[in-house]
Design a protein around this motif. Structure first.
Motif, PDB file in Angstrom:
ATOM      1  N   THR A  54      34.318  58.010  12.345  1.00  0.00           N
ATOM      2  CA  THR A  54      34.002  56.798  11.599  1.00  0.00           C
ATOM      3  C   THR A  54      34.655  55.621  12.302  1.00  0.00           C
ATOM      4  OG1 THR A  54      35.941  57.044  10.161  1.00  0.00           O
ATOM      5  CG2 THR A  54      33.878  58.061   9.418  1.00  0.00           C
ATOM      6  N   CYS A  55      33.933  54.511  12.393  1.00  0.00           N
ATOM      7  CA  CYS A  55      34.441  53.341  13.113  1.00  0.00           C
ATOM      8  C   CYS A  55      34.255  52.083  12.281  1.00  0.00           C
ATOM      9  CB  CYS A  55      33.698  53.154  14.435  1.00  0.00           C
ATOM     10  SG  CYS A  55      33.748  54.574  15.557  1.00  0.00           S
ATOM     11  N   ILE A  56      35.191  51.161  12.430  1.00  0.00           N
ATOM     12  CA  ILE A  56      35.064  49.866  11.772  1.00  0.00           C
ATOM     13  C   ILE A  56      35.393  48.765  12.776  1.00  0.00           C
ATOM     14  CG2 ILE A  56      37.439  49.855  10.854  1.00  0.00           C
ATOM     15  CD1 ILE A  56      36.135  48.520   8.302  1.00  0.00           C
ATOM     16  N   ILE A  57      34.545  47.735  12.801  1.00  0.00           N
ATOM     17  CA  ILE A  57      34.767  46.573  13.650  1.00  0.00           C
ATOM     18  C   ILE A  57      35.340  45.476  12.763  1.00  0.00           C
ATOM     19  CG2 ILE A  57      33.766  45.049  15.388  1.00  0.00           C
ATOM     20  CD1 ILE A  57      33.281  48.061  15.883  1.00  0.00           C
ATOM     21  N   VAL A  58      36.546  45.039  13.087  1.00  0.00           N
ATOM     22  CA  VAL A  58      37.210  44.018  12.278  1.00  0.00           C
ATOM     23  C   VAL A  58      36.950  42.646  12.891  1.00  0.00           C
ATOM     24  CG1 VAL A  58      39.389  43.245  11.275  1.00  0.00           C
ATOM     25  CG2 VAL A  58      38.992  45.694  11.662  1.00  0.00           C
ATOM     26  N   GLY A  59      36.062  41.889  12.257  1.00  0.00           N
ATOM     27  CA  GLY A  59      35.806  40.525  12.704  1.00  0.00           C
ATOM     28  C   GLY A  59      36.955  39.615  12.300  1.00  0.00           C
ATOM     29  N   ASN A  60      36.910  38.378  12.788  1.00  0.00           N
ATOM     30  CA  ASN A  60      38.023  37.458  12.582  1.00  0.00           C
ATOM     31  C   ASN A  60      37.769  36.432  11.492  1.00  0.00           C
ATOM     32  OD1 ASN A  60      39.060  38.853  14.754  1.00  0.00           O
ATOM     33  ND2 ASN A  60      38.595  37.255  16.247  1.00  0.00           N
ATOM     34  N   GLY A  61      36.672  36.594  10.744  1.00  0.00           N
ATOM     35  CA  GLY A  61      36.257  35.594   9.782  1.00  0.00           C
ATOM     36  C   GLY A  61      37.211  35.382   8.619  1.00  0.00           C
ATOM     37  N   GLY A  62      37.234  34.144   8.123  1.00  0.00           N
ATOM     38  CA  GLY A  62      38.059  33.809   6.976  1.00  0.00           C
ATOM     39  C   GLY A  62      37.669  34.565   5.724  1.00  0.00           C
ATOM     40  N   ILE A  63      36.476  35.122   5.727  1.00  0.00           N
ATOM     41  CA  ILE A  63      35.997  35.891   4.579  1.00  0.00           C
ATOM     42  C   ILE A  63      36.886  37.103   4.302  1.00  0.00           C
ATOM     43  CG2 ILE A  63      34.436  37.399   5.898  1.00  0.00           C
ATOM     44  CD1 ILE A  63      32.388  37.016   3.645  1.00  0.00           C
ATOM     45  N   LEU A  64      37.702  37.493   5.284  1.00  0.00           N
ATOM     46  CA  LEU A  64      38.613  38.631   5.112  1.00  0.00           C
ATOM     47  C   LEU A  64      39.822  38.301   4.230  1.00  0.00           C
ATOM     48  CD1 LEU A  64      39.102  40.587   8.473  1.00  0.00           C
ATOM     49  CD2 LEU A  64      38.838  41.571   6.203  1.00  0.00           C
ATOM     50  N   SER A  65      40.126  37.023   4.105  1.00  0.00           N
ATOM     51  CA  SER A  65      41.326  36.613   3.382  1.00  0.00           C
ATOM     52  C   SER A  65      41.271  37.025   1.912  1.00  0.00           C
ATOM     53  CB  SER A  65      41.502  35.092   3.475  1.00  0.00           C
ATOM     54  OG  SER A  65      41.688  34.694   4.811  1.00  0.00           O
ATOM     55  N   ASN A  66      42.388  37.542   1.427  1.00  0.00           N
ATOM     56  CA  ASN A  66      42.565  37.882   0.008  1.00  0.00           C
ATOM     57  C   ASN A  66      41.596  38.950  -0.496  1.00  0.00           C
ATOM     58  OD1 ASN A  66      44.594  35.841  -0.257  1.00  0.00           O
ATOM     59  ND2 ASN A  66      42.955  34.317  -0.347  1.00  0.00           N
ATOM     60  N   LYS A  67      41.115  39.803   0.396  1.00  0.00           N
ATOM     61  CA  LYS A  67      40.231  40.905  -0.013  1.00  0.00           C
ATOM     62  C   LYS A  67      40.995  42.219  -0.172  1.00  0.00           C
ATOM     63  CE  LYS A  67      36.078  38.929   0.048  1.00  0.00           C
ATOM     64  NZ  LYS A  67      36.418  37.559   0.459  1.00  0.00           N
ATOM     65  N   SER A  68      42.228  42.263   0.323  1.00  0.00           N
ATOM     66  CA  SER A  68      43.069  43.466   0.217  1.00  0.00           C
ATOM     67  C   SER A  68      42.359  44.722   0.728  1.00  0.00           C
ATOM     68  CB  SER A  68      43.514  43.680  -1.250  1.00  0.00           C
ATOM     69  OG  SER A  68      44.277  42.594  -1.703  1.00  0.00           O
ATOM     70  N   LEU A  69      41.721  44.595   1.894  1.00  0.00           N
ATOM     71  CA  LEU A  69      40.971  45.715   2.473  1.00  0.00           C
ATOM     72  C   LEU A  69      41.780  46.488   3.520  1.00  0.00           C
ATOM     73  CD1 LEU A  69      37.438  44.064   2.897  1.00  0.00           C
ATOM     74  CD2 LEU A  69      38.030  45.952   1.372  1.00  0.00           C
ATOM     75  N   GLY A  70      43.040  46.114   3.697  1.00  0.00           N
ATOM     76  CA  GLY A  70      43.840  46.726   4.753  1.00  0.00           C
ATOM     77  C   GLY A  70      43.898  48.239   4.698  1.00  0.00           C
ATOM     78  N   HIS A  71      44.169  48.790   3.534  1.00  0.00           N
ATOM     79  CA  HIS A  71      44.270  50.247   3.406  1.00  0.00           C
ATOM     80  C   HIS A  71      42.940  50.906   3.727  1.00  0.00           C
ATOM     81  CE1 HIS A  71      45.587  54.145   1.953  1.00  0.00           C
ATOM     82  NE2 HIS A  71      44.508  54.210   1.184  1.00  0.00           N
TER      83      HIS A  71
END
Length: 363
Positions: A142-159
């Motif tokens: 399984t692979c995930i590409i982590v983009g740099n967009g501000g949309i990532l802020s405050n989503k708590s998706l780290g885990h």
């Protein structure tokens, strides 16, 4: 209403086929005495996209245990919406790169023409050309590409991000201090000289450093990095570059330029320009990374993708205060055309978009 119309259309087409008024050939339906109605767009993607499994894949994947990795899923879904897709492609360049004919006739960034001498020198020193023994031994990745967009802020998706086998990050996007939203795991960081992290302390302890070369001076820079030499000149770069990369040669890779070629000319349909880099025909690094992942990963997800220009005061990146309004029309990229391609992948269920920034409610 839409579903009823679709069913009526299908019944009508079947009736016309039965009566011999309509003829079918792969990729098109022909009306007797008239032209053909194509089932595919100009790039070769099926026009009627949805995320449902095709009949031939239902038996294979419908009974998969929930949460388990589905072998070959991304490639199967990609082939279902884009029949021209061909999976077996080397992810990184190795000493046998000359045998991969798809890149031999193109200059950078679409190929390796005229770069043989420097490539041989670099590859003879790095001596490692894969993802690593542990990842390559997995029967399903399984692979995930982590983009740099501000949309990532405050989503708590780290885990959630850290649960993937392969975590791909782009350019100098930081991890430290943002772990709650972006995770802490990095399998590889794809970049080019101007985009590379410049502060040594910001590099992760363990990850592959992957160069995506756009011009010949990029490979010269990598050669100096591999041999622990300080770059002697900034000539040929459009901004300052990293002077040192804290990685051993065995942790350095060169991304196969075929992924830029495939994304640009085949998948997005950017201007060919005689196979050379020019205005509006270079895909963003994020889309290049997604294209790569479709070849090496069994399941592919993305986060942090998608620019919403209707929100000019939203953060452009998750790690800085620059606003969306800072985006200018790019000389090298065609963001609109690129988005059309990414929307196809999401609508077709080829990739999962965990931050829902690619097509929002439209998908």
């Amino acid at each position: 209403m839409g579903a009823k119309l679709g069913c009526n259309l299908l019944v009508g087409l079947c009736s016309m086929l039965a009566l011999g008024i309509l003829y079918y050939a792969p990729g098109r339906i022909t009306l007797q005495g008239r032209g053909h109605i194509s089932l595919y767009d100009k790039q070769g993607f099926i026009l009627q996209l949805d995320s449902k499994l095709p009949l031939e894949l239902i038996y294979e994947y419908n009974n998969s245990r929930e949460g388990s990795c589905k072998p070959g899923f991304a490639a199967a879904k990609m082939t279902a919406i884009y029949p021209k897709f061909s999976k077996p492609v080397p992810i990184f360049l190795d000493p046998n790169y000359k045998k991969f004919s798809k890149i031999g006739e193109y200059l950078l960034p679409f190929g390796i023409k005229s770069q043989g001498k420097i490539l041989d020198t670099v590859l003879s020193s790095t001596k490692s050309y894969g993802l690593g023994e542990e990842l390559e031994s997995l029967s399903c990745k399984t692979c995930i590409i982590v983009g740099n967009g501000g949309i990532l802020s405050n989503k708590s998706l780290g885990h959630r991000i850290d649960q993937y086998d392969v975590v791909v990050r782009l350019n100098a996007a930081p991890v430290k201090g943002f772990e709650k939203d972006v995770g802490s795991k990095t399998t590889m960081r794809i970049t080019y000289p101007e985009g590379a992290i410049q502060k040594i302390e910001r590099y992760e302890a363990h990850s592959l450093f992957v160069l995506s070369a756009f011009k010949s001076v990029d490979l010269k820079w990598l050669q100096q990095v591999v041999f622990n030499q300080t770059p002697s000149s900034s000539e040929g770069f459009w901004k300052s570059v990293a002077l040192k990369v804290p990685r051993e040669p065995a942790d350095i890779r060169i991304l196969n330029p075929y992924f830029i070629q495939e994304a640009s000319f085949n998948l997005i349909g950017l201007p060919y320009k005689n196979g050379q880099m020019g205005r509006g025909n270079i895909p963003t690094l994020g889309t290049v990374a997604i294209t790569m992942a479709l070849h090496i990963c069994d399941e592919v997800a993305v986060v942090g993708f998608g620019y919403n220009l209707s929100t000019p005061h939203a953060p452009l990146h998750y790690y800085e205060k620059i606003m969306m309004s800072a985006i200018k029309k790019s000389w090298t990229h065609n963001i609109a055309k690129e988005k059309e391609f990414l929307v196809k992948l999401v609508k077709g269920g080829v990739i999962q978009d965990w931050t829902n920034g690619i097509c929002g409610a439209k998908c």
